[in-house]
Design a protein around this motif. Sequence first.
Motif, PDB file in Angstrom:
ATOM      1  N   GLY A  89       0.677  -1.328   0.008  1.00  0.00           N
ATOM      2  CA  GLY A  89       0.124   0.030   0.058  1.00  0.00           C
ATOM      3  C   GLY A  89       0.907   1.240   0.111  1.00  0.00           C
ATOM      4  O   GLY A  89       0.211   2.453   0.237  1.00  0.00           O
ATOM      5  N   LYS A  90       2.143   1.177  -0.292  1.00  0.00           N
ATOM      6  CA  LYS A  90       3.057   2.215  -0.102  1.00  0.00           C
ATOM      7  C   LYS A  90       3.199   2.803  -1.572  1.00  0.00           C
ATOM      8  O   LYS A  90       3.355   1.909  -2.563  1.00  0.00           O
ATOM      9  CB  LYS A  90       4.430   1.861   0.653  1.00  0.00           C
ATOM     10  CG  LYS A  90       4.091   1.435   2.087  1.00  0.00           C
ATOM     11  CD  LYS A  90       3.648   2.724   2.889  1.00  0.00           C
ATOM     12  CE  LYS A  90       3.569   2.103   4.436  1.00  0.00           C
ATOM     13  NZ  LYS A  90       2.831   3.153   5.270  1.00  0.00           N
ATOM     14  N   SER A  91       3.837   4.172  -1.702  1.00  0.00           N
ATOM     15  CA  SER A  91       4.436   4.565  -2.965  1.00  0.00           C
ATOM     16  C   SER A  91       5.950   4.570  -2.907  1.00  0.00           C
ATOM     17  O   SER A  91       6.300   4.800  -1.791  1.00  0.00           O
ATOM     18  CB  SER A  91       3.693   5.950  -2.975  1.00  0.00           C
ATOM     19  OG  SER A  91       2.354   5.819  -3.261  1.00  0.00           O
ATOM     20  N   ILE A  92       6.478   4.150  -3.667  1.00  0.00           N
ATOM     21  CA  ILE A  92       8.063   4.180  -3.888  1.00  0.00           C
ATOM     22  C   ILE A  92       8.580   5.234  -5.119  1.00  0.00           C
ATOM     23  O   ILE A  92       8.189   4.761  -6.312  1.00  0.00           O
ATOM     24  CB  ILE A  92       8.658   2.723  -3.973  1.00  0.00           C
ATOM     25  CG1 ILE A  92       8.067   1.793  -2.708  1.00  0.00           C
ATOM     26  CG2 ILE A  92      10.109   2.793  -3.990  1.00  0.00           C
ATOM     27  CD1 ILE A  92       8.676   0.700  -2.695  1.00  0.00           C
ATOM     28  N   THR A  93       9.154   6.028  -4.921  1.00  0.00           N
ATOM     29  CA  THR A  93      10.027   6.837  -5.915  1.00  0.00           C
ATOM     30  C   THR A  93      11.337   6.175  -6.165  1.00  0.00           C
ATOM     31  O   THR A  93      12.072   6.073  -5.299  1.00  0.00           O
ATOM     32  CB  THR A  93      10.128   8.347  -5.793  1.00  0.00           C
ATOM     33  OG1 THR A  93       8.635   8.924  -5.941  1.00  0.00           O
ATOM     34  CG2 THR A  93      10.644   9.130  -6.797  1.00  0.00           C
ATOM     35  N   ILE A  94      11.778   5.854  -7.375  1.00  0.00           N
ATOM     36  CA  ILE A  94      12.932   5.310  -7.710  1.00  0.00           C
ATOM     37  C   ILE A  94      13.565   6.236  -8.982  1.00  0.00           C
ATOM     38  O   ILE A  94      12.906   6.456  -9.960  1.00  0.00           O
ATOM     39  CB  ILE A  94      12.703   3.762  -8.336  1.00  0.00           C
ATOM     40  CG1 ILE A  94      12.230   2.933  -7.256  1.00  0.00           C
ATOM     41  CG2 ILE A  94      14.306   3.176  -8.723  1.00  0.00           C
ATOM     42  CD1 ILE A  94      11.846   1.349  -7.780  1.00  0.00           C
TER      43      ILE A  94
ATOM     44  N   ALA B 178       5.255  10.334  -2.228  1.00  0.00           N
ATOM     45  CA  ALA B 178       5.980   8.928  -2.086  1.00  0.00           C
ATOM     46  C   ALA B 178       6.237   8.680  -0.578  1.00  0.00           C
ATOM     47  O   ALA B 178       6.529   9.738   0.296  1.00  0.00           O
ATOM     48  CB  ALA B 178       7.244   8.567  -2.885  1.00  0.00           C
ATOM     49  N   ASP B 179       6.249   7.419  -0.007  1.00  0.00           N
ATOM     50  CA  ASP B 179       6.554   6.761   1.319  1.00  0.00           C
ATOM     51  C   ASP B 179       8.124   6.795   1.215  1.00  0.00           C
ATOM     52  O   ASP B 179       8.511   6.792   2.366  1.00  0.00           O
ATOM     53  CB  ASP B 179       5.709   5.714   1.555  1.00  0.00           C
ATOM     54  CG  ASP B 179       4.121   6.005   1.765  1.00  0.00           C
ATOM     55  OD1 ASP B 179       3.616   6.886   2.290  1.00  0.00           O
ATOM     56  OD2 ASP B 179       3.714   5.642   0.822  1.00  0.00           O
ATOM     57  N   TYR B 180       8.383   6.235   0.291  1.00  0.00           N
ATOM     58  CA  TYR B 180      10.107   5.845   0.328  1.00  0.00           C
ATOM     59  C   TYR B 180      10.645   6.413  -1.046  1.00  0.00           C
ATOM     60  O   TYR B 180      10.219   6.310  -2.140  1.00  0.00           O
ATOM     61  CB  TYR B 180      10.078   4.189   0.144  1.00  0.00           C
ATOM     62  CG  TYR B 180       9.661   3.445   1.524  1.00  0.00           C
ATOM     63  CD1 TYR B 180      10.506   3.295   2.426  1.00  0.00           C
ATOM     64  CD2 TYR B 180       8.378   3.082   1.402  1.00  0.00           C
ATOM     65  CE1 TYR B 180      10.179   2.541   3.710  1.00  0.00           C
ATOM     66  CE2 TYR B 180       7.955   2.138   2.711  1.00  0.00           C
ATOM     67  CZ  TYR B 180       8.901   1.962   3.649  1.00  0.00           C
ATOM     68  OH  TYR B 180       8.541   1.421   4.977  1.00  0.00           O
ATOM     69  N   VAL B 181      11.840   6.735  -1.031  1.00  0.00           N
ATOM     70  CA  VAL B 181      12.672   7.110  -2.052  1.00  0.00           C
ATOM     71  C   VAL B 181      13.885   6.361  -2.128  1.00  0.00           C
ATOM     72  O   VAL B 181      14.783   6.112  -1.278  1.00  0.00           O
ATOM     73  CB  VAL B 181      13.030   8.590  -2.047  1.00  0.00           C
ATOM     74  CG1 VAL B 181      13.669   9.253  -3.450  1.00  0.00           C
ATOM     75  CG2 VAL B 181      11.870   9.585  -1.759  1.00  0.00           C
TER      76      VAL B 181
ATOM     77  N   LEU C  27      11.964  15.526   2.135  1.00  0.00           N
ATOM     78  CA  LEU C  27      11.547  16.216   3.237  1.00  0.00           C
ATOM     79  C   LEU C  27      10.085  16.481   3.059  1.00  0.00           C
ATOM     80  O   LEU C  27       9.303  16.487   4.159  1.00  0.00           O
ATOM     81  CB  LEU C  27      12.484  17.375   3.226  1.00  0.00           C
ATOM     82  CG  LEU C  27      12.599  18.256   4.611  1.00  0.00           C
ATOM     83  CD1 LEU C  27      12.778  17.242   5.813  1.00  0.00           C
ATOM     84  CD2 LEU C  27      13.480  19.469   4.263  1.00  0.00           C
ATOM     85  N   GLN C  28       9.924  17.062   1.990  1.00  0.00           N
ATOM     86  CA  GLN C  28       8.430  17.598   1.825  1.00  0.00           C
ATOM     87  C   GLN C  28       7.215  16.325   1.899  1.00  0.00           C
ATOM     88  O   GLN C  28       6.321  16.548   2.578  1.00  0.00           O
ATOM     89  CB  GLN C  28       8.370  18.152   0.290  1.00  0.00           C
ATOM     90  CG  GLN C  28       8.855  19.189   0.260  1.00  0.00           C
ATOM     91  CD  GLN C  28       9.027  19.691  -1.400  1.00  0.00           C
ATOM     92  OE1 GLN C  28       8.503  18.851  -2.348  1.00  0.00           O
ATOM     93  NE2 GLN C  28       9.662  20.887  -1.398  1.00  0.00           N
ATOM     94  N   ASN C  29       7.913  15.225   1.549  1.00  0.00           N
ATOM     95  CA  ASN C  29       7.008  14.054   1.651  1.00  0.00           C
ATOM     96  C   ASN C  29       6.896  13.199   2.981  1.00  0.00           C
ATOM     97  O   ASN C  29       6.282  12.246   3.221  1.00  0.00           O
ATOM     98  CB  ASN C  29       7.251  12.892   0.554  1.00  0.00           C
ATOM     99  CG  ASN C  29       6.881  13.308  -0.870  1.00  0.00           C
ATOM    100  OD1 ASN C  29       5.755  13.103  -1.224  1.00  0.00           O
ATOM    101  ND2 ASN C  29       7.706  14.372  -1.290  1.00  0.00           N
ATOM    102  N   LYS C  30       8.044  13.545   3.844  1.00  0.00           N
ATOM    103  CA  LYS C  30       8.009  12.898   5.214  1.00  0.00           C
ATOM    104  C   LYS C  30       8.561  11.090   4.659  1.00  0.00           C
ATOM    105  O   LYS C  30       8.151  10.430   5.495  1.00  0.00           O
ATOM    106  CB  LYS C  30       6.947  12.862   6.110  1.00  0.00           C
ATOM    107  CG  LYS C  30       6.895  14.340   6.707  1.00  0.00           C
ATOM    108  CD  LYS C  30       5.907  14.265   7.619  1.00  0.00           C
ATOM    109  CE  LYS C  30       5.812  15.764   8.353  1.00  0.00           C
ATOM    110  NZ  LYS C  30       5.490  16.891   7.528  1.00  0.00           N
ATOM    111  N   ALA C  31       9.392  11.335   3.598  1.00  0.00           N
ATOM    112  CA  ALA C  31       9.830  10.015   3.149  1.00  0.00           C
ATOM    113  C   ALA C  31      10.941   9.367   3.734  1.00  0.00           C
ATOM    114  O   ALA C  31      11.866  10.134   4.142  1.00  0.00           O
ATOM    115  CB  ALA C  31       9.531   9.794   1.488  1.00  0.00           C
ATOM    116  N   GLU C  32      11.174   8.109   3.691  1.00  0.00           N
ATOM    117  CA  GLU C  32      12.518   7.283   4.121  1.00  0.00           C
ATOM    118  C   GLU C  32      13.155   7.239   2.633  1.00  0.00           C
ATOM    119  O   GLU C  32      12.709   7.032   1.655  1.00  0.00           O
ATOM    120  CB  GLU C  32      12.265   6.121   4.647  1.00  0.00           C
ATOM    121  CG  GLU C  32      11.399   6.173   5.968  1.00  0.00           C
ATOM    122  CD  GLU C  32      11.717   4.902   6.801  1.00  0.00           C
ATOM    123  OE1 GLU C  32      12.756   4.104   6.625  1.00  0.00           O
ATOM    124  OE2 GLU C  32      10.897   4.648   7.778  1.00  0.00           O
ATOM    125  N   VAL C  33      14.620   7.202   2.847  1.00  0.00           N
ATOM    126  CA  VAL C  33      15.449   7.485   1.798  1.00  0.00           C
ATOM    127  C   VAL C  33      16.304   6.196   1.661  1.00  0.00           C
ATOM    128  O   VAL C  33      16.947   6.103   2.697  1.00  0.00           O
ATOM    129  CB  VAL C  33      16.213   8.927   1.461  1.00  0.00           C
ATOM    130  CG1 VAL C  33      16.846   8.975   0.342  1.00  0.00           C
ATOM    131  CG2 VAL C  33      15.079   9.925   1.738  1.00  0.00           C
TER     132      VAL C  33
END
Length: 359
Positions: free
Chosen positions: A34-39, A107-110, A145-151
Amino acid sequence: MDQNTLVRNNITGTFLKDIEEIVAAPIDWSMLEGKSITITGASGFISSHLVLSLLLRNDDYNSNIKIIGLVRSMERAEKKYGNLLGREDLILVEQDVCDDFDMVPMADYVIHAASQASNWHFENDPVGTIRANLVGTDKVLRYALQNKAEVLIVSSLKTYGLVTDGSHELMEETQGYVDPDSYKNCYAMGKRASETLAASYSKQYGLNIKIVRPSYIYGAASLDDDRVWAQFIANVVRGENILLKSNGAPYRSFCYVTDTATAMLTVLLKGKNLFPYNISSKDSNITIRDFAKKAVEAFPEKGLTLSFAYPEDAKEVQIDYSKQTPEIMNSDRLMSLGWNANVNILQGIKRAVAILTEK
């Protein structure tokens, strides 16, 4: 879902088995459901394996993962993904990683894997090479940072530089010399700086950032890839004898692309913040000449030979640790997370040749 856009209806044979191996890896996949991941660099060698494995997770397990891929060339991406671009769970954004991420969905993850990693780029586009690691990493971290995503930052073994302490392998805390005034170090210095930038964002803004340093990643890249291991694999695919124009003495850590992909996902989900992890396979530490030998040995039916352009180079080489620590990476820290490499050099070469031959 449209049958034409299922992963299994678009990739086959050995390549599909590779993607299935990533999907079956003992990773806590529930964390990605259920998460979004930017690659970033989504058309690249490792990134495309990650994209395909996440899409196959959705096909097989209804994981509902949304993949957002940054690509520099939509034309190249269309060749790579074909019918899969018709899927709702895959969004590609055509832009340079050095541009603002204004058009990139949340996204939740990058996973930041966009990079120019070939010698051709170091010689012909050193500015573009260092910018992808400096400016590109800054854009990625602002977006996170804007998304509070883990990188996850994909760094490199090249950050270690020249190590001359007599050690036999590179630990994560090892630091050697890199000449900051040589354009040839556009990649190594860029990767070093990207790690410092990550540390700075983490300190100032509390971002959760993981770091991996891959060794030499190999697999079915392409027949015109200029990296030496890729040339050996291309020789075998074409049925050509291998001619070495040096003694092939460099001793290096290699890791097959599927093992690299599972390592990256393991660190993303289980790694410690700002705690770099070497990605290497203990069974794949090998000299260039022995990689060439393995490539020939893997296919005895082809009757290929390995020869040396200069007779004096044929003599077996001894590793001299007193002059320089070879590019052998210790992977104990990564293995402590439960990761293990599945593919040794011989298996990896056989798979790479099979994929390129099937294509």
